[in-house]
Design an enzyme around this catalytic site. Structure first.
Site, PDB file in Angstrom:
ATOM      1  N   ILE A 168      35.527  17.027 105.524  1.00 10.80           N
ATOM      2  CA  ILE A 168      36.027  17.636 106.774  1.00 10.80           C
ATOM      3  C   ILE A 168      35.330  18.967 107.024  1.00 10.80           C
ATOM      4  CG2 ILE A 168      38.054  18.648 107.914  1.00 10.80           C
ATOM      5  CD1 ILE A 168      39.788  16.556 106.596  1.00 10.80           C
TER       6      ILE A 168
ATOM      7  N   GLY B 191      33.907  20.020 101.635  1.00 13.72           N
ATOM      8  CA  GLY B 191      34.023  18.565 101.502  1.00 13.72           C
ATOM      9  C   GLY B 191      33.663  17.911 102.823  1.00 13.72           C
TER      10      GLY B 191
ATOM     11  N   GLY C 115      60.423   5.240 110.073  1.00 14.77           N
ATOM     12  CA  GLY C 115      61.015   4.161 109.283  1.00 14.77           C
ATOM     13  C   GLY C 115      61.410   4.682 107.910  1.00 14.77           C
TER      14      GLY C 115
ATOM     15  N   HIS D  74      10.188  -3.983 113.211  1.00 16.52           N
ATOM     16  CA  HIS D  74       9.329  -2.811 113.333  1.00 16.52           C
ATOM     17  C   HIS D  74       9.239  -2.396 114.790  1.00 16.52           C
ATOM     18  CE1 HIS D  74       6.057  -0.025 112.662  1.00 16.52           C
ATOM     19  NE2 HIS D  74       5.465  -0.540 113.724  1.00 16.52           N
TER      20      HIS D  74
ATOM     21  N   ALA E 225      39.396   5.157 105.979  1.00 18.11           N
ATOM     22  CA  ALA E 225      40.032   4.215 106.897  1.00 18.11           C
ATOM     23  C   ALA E 225      39.680   2.770 106.550  1.00 18.11           C
ATOM     24  CB  ALA E 225      39.597   4.532 108.320  1.00 18.11           C
TER      25      ALA E 225
END
Ligand code: FAD
Ligand code: NAI
Length: 476
Positions: free
Chosen positions: A195, A193, A123, A455, A331
């Site tokens: 990833i 990091g 788009g 518990h 996300a």
């Protein structure tokens, strides 16, 4: 401009875009979603980075490799013995691909169910005329559709190290790292990091000798220091070699693999030789192909679409959400923004609370947190009380055979309001939800301490950490 006219056009079908489209359709708008991701047969694969090469496939591989590690090293503790344990990596990758496809198909089903018109292709802005935006869809067919509102959710791409361009065979981004069909003997990772640690863990568990090279002198600088220290200790014990404060030099490839020259924290020149190299040094916002110039859409110096606190761009009725705008690249942050924008278009008061967005690193042990770290509170000069509770003292954790880590509460010294909760340990990704709810409701540590927790459960460690704020743990 076109026969196909919509109230709302969403560009990008990742978690920001597809969720925005569904919410807009729920609110009664005639909605289109355009996404260009292709599966291996050239067909549509909506879900974006998250579904195709991010959250979902990485968690599938983390699960498979965790099963392998359990079978190889921990089943014996339960009296279960196995002989000839082996790992069929292509089968594991095949399973991961099936999980991805189930999610792609799920999104196409949701579009149908909610009457969202899906367009497969790229788009891009054509023009804005009379308060209506023309968007060209370039896919199998080319057509222009129009919309009164446009939501941009075009996501992000991996950041490239200039001297180590991705070839996805030897030098891997997240895409290649999720598609390795044989366990590398030696795996290099640049960037300790999220990833780097998640993918490094997958391949280490399967037998790779993994070395991580990190530019910063501190490990996981955004994580609460006490939690990061504990995680560093455990990862190192597991065999992950983490070198901090390095400066990466030349990276060369040959038939033999990859050589990474670097200067270590002491200033000594070193070379890392590996079969494959994952480069995970952050991600950059993606507006490739959107043609922002056609309508004068404003980007910042990082290439992110400039938005205000409500995700409005500089153009009327054009909004942007998710990785392509400021804020954490997560996300669930993208989804929350997508919902909020659809609701704002409908005249409602969509809201995203940036102070209660949880973070999770799906290593083993998992790391999860919400709110402020202890170092942030110190820097702000805010008076706080801290309480920690180790999983070592939790009955369920002992029964599970996983007593690593702790839950840590930070609460305001005067009001006892919870300011941050930090967890390193089993199922931290699930446990953090209670803390998020508590913080959304502005709960105090005592509120959590007074709530009955089942518990035996790991969540009792959360209750005990809340009790620890007031120095009255019951089981430690
Ligand atoms: P994306 O998911 O990137 O989606 C954008 C979509 O837009 C893509 O499908 C793209 O093809 C499409 N697109 C772009 N331009 C156009 C265009 N012009 N026309 C049509 N379509 C276009 N986050 C978490 O919260 N939890 C995790 O566990 C997690 N794990 C991750 C693991 C990895 C390996 C990686 C790389 C990321 C992970 N993330 C995780 C981050 C998460 O994937 C992103 O934050 C999230 O996908 C962002 O969503 P988004 O909708 O903004 O963009
Ligand atoms: P990251 O920002 O988490 O980590 C990048 C690391 O690379 C940092 O520690 C940084 O200091 C280091 N680095 C940067 N340049 C370097 C260089 N030249 N040499 C050596 N080290 C260097 O980025 P990552 O791991 O690429 O992930 C991108 C984003 O994707 C994350 O920030 C997160 O938003 C998202 N993600 C989320 C996950 C989750 O929620 N579980 C899982 C994976 C990714």
């Amino acid at each position: 401009m076109s026969s196909k006219q919509f109230d709302v056009i969403v560009i990008g079908g990742g978690p920001g875009g597809y969720i925005a489209a569904i919410r807009a359709a729920q609110l009664g708008f005639n909605t289109a979603c355009i996404d260009e991701w292709k599966n291996d047969k050239g067909g549509p694969a909506p879900g974006g980075t998250c579904t195709n090469v991010g959250c979902i496939p990485s968690k599938a591989l983390l699960q498979s490799s965790e099963h392998f590690e359990q079978a190889a090293h921990h089943f014996g503790d339960h009296g279960i013995s196995l002989s000839n344990l082996s790992m069929d990596v292509p089968k594991m990758i095949g399973r991961k691909n099936t999980v991805v496809k189930q999610n792609n198909d799920g999104i196409l089903y949701l579009f149908k169910k909610n009457k969202v018109s899906f367009f497969h292709g790229r788009g891009s802005f054509v023009a804005a005329e009379g308060g209506v935006y023309g968007i060209k869809v370039a896919g199998a067919n080319e057509e222009v559709i129009t919309g009164k509102h446009v939501i941009l959710a075009t996501g992000s791409n991996p950041r490239t190290l200039p001297q180590a361009a991705f070839d996805e065979k030897l030098i891997l981004s997240n895409t290649g790292a999720l598609d390795v069909n044989e366990v590398p003997k030696k795996l290099g990772v640049i960037g300790a990091g999220v990833i780097g640690l998640e993918m490094g863990s997958v391949w280490r568990r399967l037998g790779a000798d993994v070395t991580v090279l990190e530019g910063l002198p501190t490990f996981l600088g955004a994580v609460d220091e006490q939690i990061a220290k504990e995680a560093h200790k455990v990862f190192t014990k597991q065999g992950l070699k983490i070198n901090l404060g390095v400066k990466i030099g030349d990276v060369t490839t040959s038939d033999a693999g990859v050589k990474v020259a670097y200067t270590d924290a002491k200033g000594a020149e070193q070379v890392l030789e590996c079969d494959k190299l994952i480069v995970s040094i952050g991600r950059v916002p993606n507006t490739i192909g959107l043609n922002p110039e056609a309508v004068g859409l404003k980007l910042d110096e990082r290439g992110a679409i400039v938005v205000d606190g409500e995700c409005k761009t500089n153009l009327p009725n054009v909004w942007a959400v998710g990785d392509v705008v400021r804020g954490p690249m997560l996300a669930h942050k993208a989804e929350e923004e997508g919902v909020a924008v659809a609701e704002r278009i409908a005249g409602q008061h969509g809201h995203v609370n940036f102070d209660t967005i949880p973070w999770v690193i799906y290593t083993s042990p998992e790391i999860a947190w919400v709110g402020k770290t202890e170092q942030q509170l110190k820097a702000e000069g805010r008076a706080y009380k801290a309480g920690t509770f180790p999983f070592l003292a939790n009955g369920r954790a002992r029964a599970l055979g996983d007593t690593t880590g702790m839950v840590k509460f930070l609460a305001d010294a005067k009001t006892d309001e919870i300011l941050g909760v930090h967890i390193v340990g089993p199922m931290a990704s699930e446990l953090i939800a209670e803390a998020v709810v508590a913080m959304e409701f502005k709960a105090s540590a005592e509120d959590i301490a007074r709530i009955c927790h089942a518990h035996p459960s790991l969540s009792e460690a959360t209750k005990e950490a809340a009790l620890a704020v007031d120095k009255r743990t019951l089981n430690f």
